[in-house]
Design a protein around this motif. Structure first.
Motif, PDB file in Angstrom:
ATOM      1  N   SER A 149      -7.411  -1.939  -4.708  1.00  0.00           N
ATOM      2  CA  SER A 149      -6.056  -1.978  -4.167  1.00  0.00           C
ATOM      3  C   SER A 149      -6.000  -2.983  -3.033  1.00  0.00           C
ATOM      4  CB  SER A 149      -5.609  -0.591  -3.702  1.00  0.00           C
ATOM      5  OG  SER A 149      -6.459  -0.090  -2.706  1.00  0.00           O
ATOM      6  N   LEU A 150      -4.843  -3.588  -2.893  1.00  0.00           N
ATOM      7  CA  LEU A 150      -4.647  -4.628  -1.896  1.00  0.00           C
ATOM      8  C   LEU A 150      -3.227  -4.531  -1.356  1.00  0.00           C
ATOM      9  CD1 LEU A 150      -5.842  -7.234  -0.594  1.00  0.00           C
ATOM     10  CD2 LEU A 150      -4.845  -8.483  -2.504  1.00  0.00           C
ATOM     11  N   LEU A 184       1.881  -2.027  -2.151  1.00  0.00           N
ATOM     12  CA  LEU A 184       0.469  -1.840  -2.477  1.00  0.00           C
ATOM     13  C   LEU A 184       0.253  -2.292  -3.907  1.00  0.00           C
ATOM     14  CD1 LEU A 184      -2.332  -0.766  -1.634  1.00  0.00           C
ATOM     15  CD2 LEU A 184      -1.667   1.415  -2.681  1.00  0.00           C
ATOM     16  N   ASN A 185      -0.669  -3.227  -4.087  1.00  0.00           N
ATOM     17  CA  ASN A 185      -1.023  -3.720  -5.414  1.00  0.00           C
ATOM     18  C   ASN A 185      -2.316  -3.046  -5.842  1.00  0.00           C
ATOM     19  OD1 ASN A 185       0.933  -6.081  -5.875  1.00  0.00           O
ATOM     20  ND2 ASN A 185       0.182  -6.400  -3.795  1.00  0.00           N
ATOM     21  N   ILE A 186      -2.295  -2.448  -7.033  1.00  0.00           N
ATOM     22  CA  ILE A 186      -3.476  -1.787  -7.581  1.00  0.00           C
ATOM     23  C   ILE A 186      -3.850  -2.500  -8.875  1.00  0.00           C
ATOM     24  CG2 ILE A 186      -4.435   0.365  -8.481  1.00  0.00           C
ATOM     25  CD1 ILE A 186      -2.440   1.866  -6.675  1.00  0.00           C
ATOM     26  N   ALA A 216      -7.253   4.844  -4.598  1.00  0.00           N
ATOM     27  CA  ALA A 216      -6.624   3.538  -4.411  1.00  0.00           C
ATOM     28  C   ALA A 216      -5.281   3.635  -3.699  1.00  0.00           C
ATOM     29  CB  ALA A 216      -6.449   2.836  -5.758  1.00  0.00           C
ATOM     30  N   TYR A 217      -4.569   4.748  -3.862  1.00  0.00           N
ATOM     31  CA  TYR A 217      -3.281   4.878  -3.181  1.00  0.00           C
ATOM     32  C   TYR A 217      -3.237   5.979  -2.120  1.00  0.00           C
ATOM     33  CZ  TYR A 217      -2.124   8.600  -6.597  1.00  0.00           C
ATOM     34  OH  TYR A 217      -2.111   9.729  -7.374  1.00  0.00           O
ATOM     35  N   GLU A 218      -4.185   6.894  -2.123  1.00  0.00           N
ATOM     36  CA  GLU A 218      -4.176   7.954  -1.119  1.00  0.00           C
ATOM     37  C   GLU A 218      -4.989   7.607   0.122  1.00  0.00           C
ATOM     38  OE1 GLU A 218      -5.498  11.545  -3.037  1.00  0.00           O
ATOM     39  OE2 GLU A 218      -3.490  11.988  -3.789  1.00  0.00           O
ATOM     40  N   ARG A 219      -6.023   6.835  -0.035  1.00  0.00           N
ATOM     41  CA  ARG A 219      -6.915   6.525   1.089  1.00  0.00           C
ATOM     42  C   ARG A 219      -6.599   5.172   1.716  1.00  0.00           C
ATOM     43  NH1 ARG A 219     -12.761   9.161  -0.075  1.00  0.00           N
ATOM     44  NH2 ARG A 219     -11.970  11.182  -0.725  1.00  0.00           N
ATOM     45  N   ILE A 220      -5.341   4.993   2.033  1.00  0.00           N
ATOM     46  CA  ILE A 220      -4.906   3.777   2.709  1.00  0.00           C
ATOM     47  C   ILE A 220      -4.283   4.199   4.036  1.00  0.00           C
ATOM     48  CG2 ILE A 220      -4.638   2.369   0.636  1.00  0.00           C
ATOM     49  CD1 ILE A 220      -1.663   3.071   0.685  1.00  0.00           C
ATOM     50  N   ASN A 221      -4.229   3.296   4.987  1.00  0.00           N
ATOM     51  CA  ASN A 221      -3.742   3.657   6.316  1.00  0.00           C
ATOM     52  C   ASN A 221      -2.309   3.202   6.578  1.00  0.00           C
ATOM     53  OD1 ASN A 221      -4.244   0.975   6.484  1.00  0.00           O
ATOM     54  ND2 ASN A 221      -5.727   1.067   8.144  1.00  0.00           N
TER      55      ASN A 221
END
Length: 101
Positions: free
Chosen positions: A5-6, A14-16, A33-38
């Motif tokens: 993810s970026l 968010l790009n996965i 990839a989508y839950e562990r982002i800040n």
């Protein structure tokens, strides 16, 4: 299978990226990839260009992402689908739930 993810430069998207088989084996990695982002993105882009296979569990994972992102108000695009992946998404009526290109 690899999932990365970026975030966009402005943090709005968010790009996965999903490479290889998108099946039950990808469940935890996809959620991470989508839950562990800040940050909290307003839009999600799932890039399926490198995806060679998608099954019903992957469809379920996309629905979980949709719920996480706001349900019917979620802004999620599925992009670069190969013909086989596109056919599965079409048969499953996912055009009703996601913007697919």
């Amino acid at each position: 299978m690899a999932i990365t993810s970026l975030p966009s430069a402005d943090g709005q998207e968010l790009n996965i990226f999903i490479e290889g088989r998108f099946d039950f084996g990808a469940h935890q990695e996809f959620r991470n990839a989508y839950e562990r982002i800040n940050f909290t993105p307003k839009r999600y882009v799932i890039d399926l260009q490198g995806t060679t296979y998608i099954d019903s569990s992957a469809l379920g994972m996309l629905l979980l992402l949709r719920d996480h992102a706001g349900g019917e108000h979620a802004q999620i695009r599925l992009i670069h689908c190969n013909p086989d992946v596109r056919k599965i998404l079409s048969i499953s009526n996912f055009e009703q739930l996601f913007h697919i290109t």
